[in-house]
Design an enzyme around this catalytic site. Structure first.
Site, mmCIF file in Angstrom:
data_model
loop_
_atom_site.group_PDB
_atom_site.id
_atom_site.type_symbol
_atom_site.label_atom_id
_atom_site.label_comp_id
_atom_site.label_asym_id
_atom_site.label_seq_id
_atom_site.Cartn_x
_atom_site.Cartn_y
_atom_site.Cartn_z
ATOM 1 N N HIS A 180 -19.294 -34.587 -9.577
ATOM 2 C CA HIS A 180 -19.905 -35.927 -9.627
ATOM 3 C C HIS A 180 -21.332 -35.849 -10.163
ATOM 4 O O HIS A 180 -21.724 -36.641 -11.020
ATOM 5 C CB HIS A 180 -19.987 -36.542 -8.219
ATOM 6 C CG HIS A 180 -18.688 -36.944 -7.605
ATOM 7 N ND1 HIS A 180 -18.314 -36.558 -6.338
ATOM 8 C CD2 HIS A 180 -17.679 -37.722 -8.075
ATOM 9 C CE1 HIS A 180 -17.132 -37.093 -6.041
ATOM 10 N NE2 HIS A 180 -16.720 -37.786 -7.081
ATOM 11 N N LYS A 186 -8.014 -45.387 2.601
ATOM 12 C CA LYS A 186 -7.940 -44.064 3.237
ATOM 13 C C LYS A 186 -9.193 -43.900 4.094
ATOM 14 O O LYS A 186 -10.282 -44.314 3.703
ATOM 15 C CB LYS A 186 -7.810 -42.933 2.206
ATOM 16 C CG LYS A 186 -8.689 -43.084 0.985
ATOM 17 C CD LYS A 186 -8.403 -42.043 -0.086
ATOM 18 C CE LYS A 186 -9.365 -42.253 -1.261
ATOM 19 N NZ LYS A 186 -9.165 -41.426 -2.409
ATOM 20 N N ARG A 198 -10.873 -35.089 -15.080
ATOM 21 C CA ARG A 198 -10.804 -33.633 -14.905
ATOM 22 C C ARG A 198 -9.572 -33.045 -15.560
ATOM 23 O O ARG A 198 -9.594 -31.948 -16.094
ATOM 24 C CB ARG A 198 -10.768 -33.289 -13.400
ATOM 25 C CG ARG A 198 -12.039 -33.600 -12.660
ATOM 26 C CD ARG A 198 -11.813 -33.568 -11.172
ATOM 27 N NE ARG A 198 -10.828 -34.587 -10.804
ATOM 28 C CZ ARG A 198 -10.509 -34.929 -9.575
ATOM 29 N NH1 ARG A 198 -11.070 -34.302 -8.554
ATOM 30 N NH2 ARG A 198 -9.620 -35.873 -9.337
ATOM 31 N N SER A 254 -13.236 -34.100 -4.009
ATOM 32 C CA SER A 254 -13.732 -34.342 -2.646
ATOM 33 C C SER A 254 -12.648 -34.002 -1.626
ATOM 34 O O SER A 254 -12.940 -33.470 -0.551
ATOM 35 C CB SER A 254 -14.141 -35.811 -2.478
ATOM 36 O OG SER A 254 -15.208 -36.120 -3.338
HETATM 37 O O1 PNS Z 1 -13.540 -41.605 -5.962
HETATM 38 P P1 PNS Z 1 -12.252 -42.357 -6.009
HETATM 39 O O2 PNS Z 1 -11.666 -42.499 -4.626
HETATM 40 O O3 PNS Z 1 -11.293 -41.769 -6.993
HETATM 41 O O4 PNS Z 1 -12.638 -43.845 -6.526
HETATM 42 C C1 PNS Z 1 -11.636 -44.834 -6.652
HETATM 43 C C2 PNS Z 1 -12.240 -46.200 -6.988
HETATM 44 C C3 PNS Z 1 -13.356 -46.576 -6.015
HETATM 45 C C4 PNS Z 1 -12.783 -46.208 -8.386
HETATM 46 C C5 PNS Z 1 -11.078 -47.239 -6.918
HETATM 47 O O5 PNS Z 1 -10.355 -47.043 -5.724
HETATM 48 C C6 PNS Z 1 -11.542 -48.699 -6.941
HETATM 49 O O6 PNS Z 1 -12.051 -49.161 -7.934
HETATM 50 N N1 PNS Z 1 -11.358 -49.391 -5.811
HETATM 51 C C7 PNS Z 1 -11.785 -50.786 -5.640
HETATM 52 C C8 PNS Z 1 -10.590 -51.730 -5.626
HETATM 53 C C9 PNS Z 1 -10.181 -52.035 -7.052
HETATM 54 O O7 PNS Z 1 -10.878 -52.693 -7.776
HETATM 55 N N2 PNS Z 1 -8.995 -51.509 -7.437
HETATM 56 C C10 PNS Z 1 -8.497 -51.597 -8.783
HETATM 57 C C11 PNS Z 1 -7.519 -52.712 -8.943
HETATM 58 S S1 PNS Z 1 -6.936 -52.716 -10.622
#
Ligand code: PNS
Length: 159
Positions: free
Chosen positions: A17, A41, A90, A128
Site C-alpha cells: 500500500h 468482513k 498485484r 493484509s
Molecule cells: O482493501 P480492499 O478491502 O480490497 O478494498 C475494497 C474496497 C474498499 C475498494 C471496496 O470494497 C469498496 O469500494 N467498497 C465500498 C462499497 C462499494 O462501493 N462497492 C462497489 C459496488 S460496485
C-alpha cells in the site's frame, strides 16, 4: 487540479500500500486515502486504528490526507470532489476482481475513472489478509508492513 481517492480496508496498511500511495501521490495533485468502515468482513483493527497507522506512515507526504467512508465508494468520491479512483494490481486475479468493480463504479458515476497501478514486484505477494494470518500464528511480518505497523500489531495482539 486532480484529486484521487485510494480506497481500501487497510487492515492493516502494508508495504505494498505505502509504495502505491507514494507513487499515486506523485501522479495526482491530491490523494485521499479512503478507509472503508464497514466492508461486511469484521476488521481486526478499528477504523481509528487503521486511520492512525495510515497517518503515521504517510505523514511525510504533504498531498495525502486520510478519511473514512461507509457505503458506496462513488458517493465518497463525489463528497471528496475527486475524479479518479486508484487501485493496485498485484496479480491477474486482482485484475479479474477489480475490472467489474471499476466498470460498475463507472456506470454509477461517469465523472470518476479508475486508474490501476501495477504493484511493485517485490510487494506483489503481500496482502493484509496474509499479514493477519501470519500474526495469528506468530509469524514474522516485518518484511510486509512498516516497522511502526509491525510494532503496533504485535503490541495489540500481545505476541
Ligand atoms: O482493501 P480492499 O478491502 O480490497 O478494498 C475494497 C474496497 C474498499 C475498494 C471496496 O470494497 C469498496 O469500494 N467498497 C465500498 C462499497 C462499494 O462501493 N462497492 C462497489 C459496488 S460496485
Amino acid at each position: 487540479m486532480s484529486r484521487a481517492v485510494f480506497p481500501g480496508s487497510f487492515d492493516p496498511v502494508t508495504n505494498g500500500h505505502v509504495d502505491l500511495i507514494r507513487r499515486a501521490a506523485e501522479i495526482f495533485d491530491e490523494l485521499v486515502l479512503g478507509v472503508l468502515v464497514n466492508s461486511g468482513k469484521e476488521p481486526l483493527l478499528t477504523t481509528e486504528e487503521r486511520i492512525g497507522l495510515l497517518e503515521q506512515v504517510t505523514g511525510d507526504i504533504p498531498n495525502v490526507q486520510v478519511a473514512s467512508f461507509d457505503g458506496l465508494l462513488i458517493d465518497f468520491v463525489d463528497r471528496m470532489e475527486a475524479d479518479v479512483i486508484v487501485r493496485g494490481l498485484r496479480t491477474p486475479a486482482d485484475y479479474e476482481y477489480e475490472l467489474p468493480l471499476a466498470q460498475a463504479n463507472y456506470r454509477l458515476n461517469r465523472k470518476a475513472d479508475t486508474v490501476f497501478l501495477a504493484t511493485a514486484p517485490e510487494y506483489s505477494y503481500i496482502s493484509s489478509s496474509g499479514v493477519k494470518e501470519l500474526l495469528r500464528y506468530q509469524g514474522d511480518i516485518s518484511q510486509m508492513v512498516p516497522a511502526c505497523v509491525a510494532g503496533y500489531m504485535k503490541e495489540k495482539l500481545n505476541t
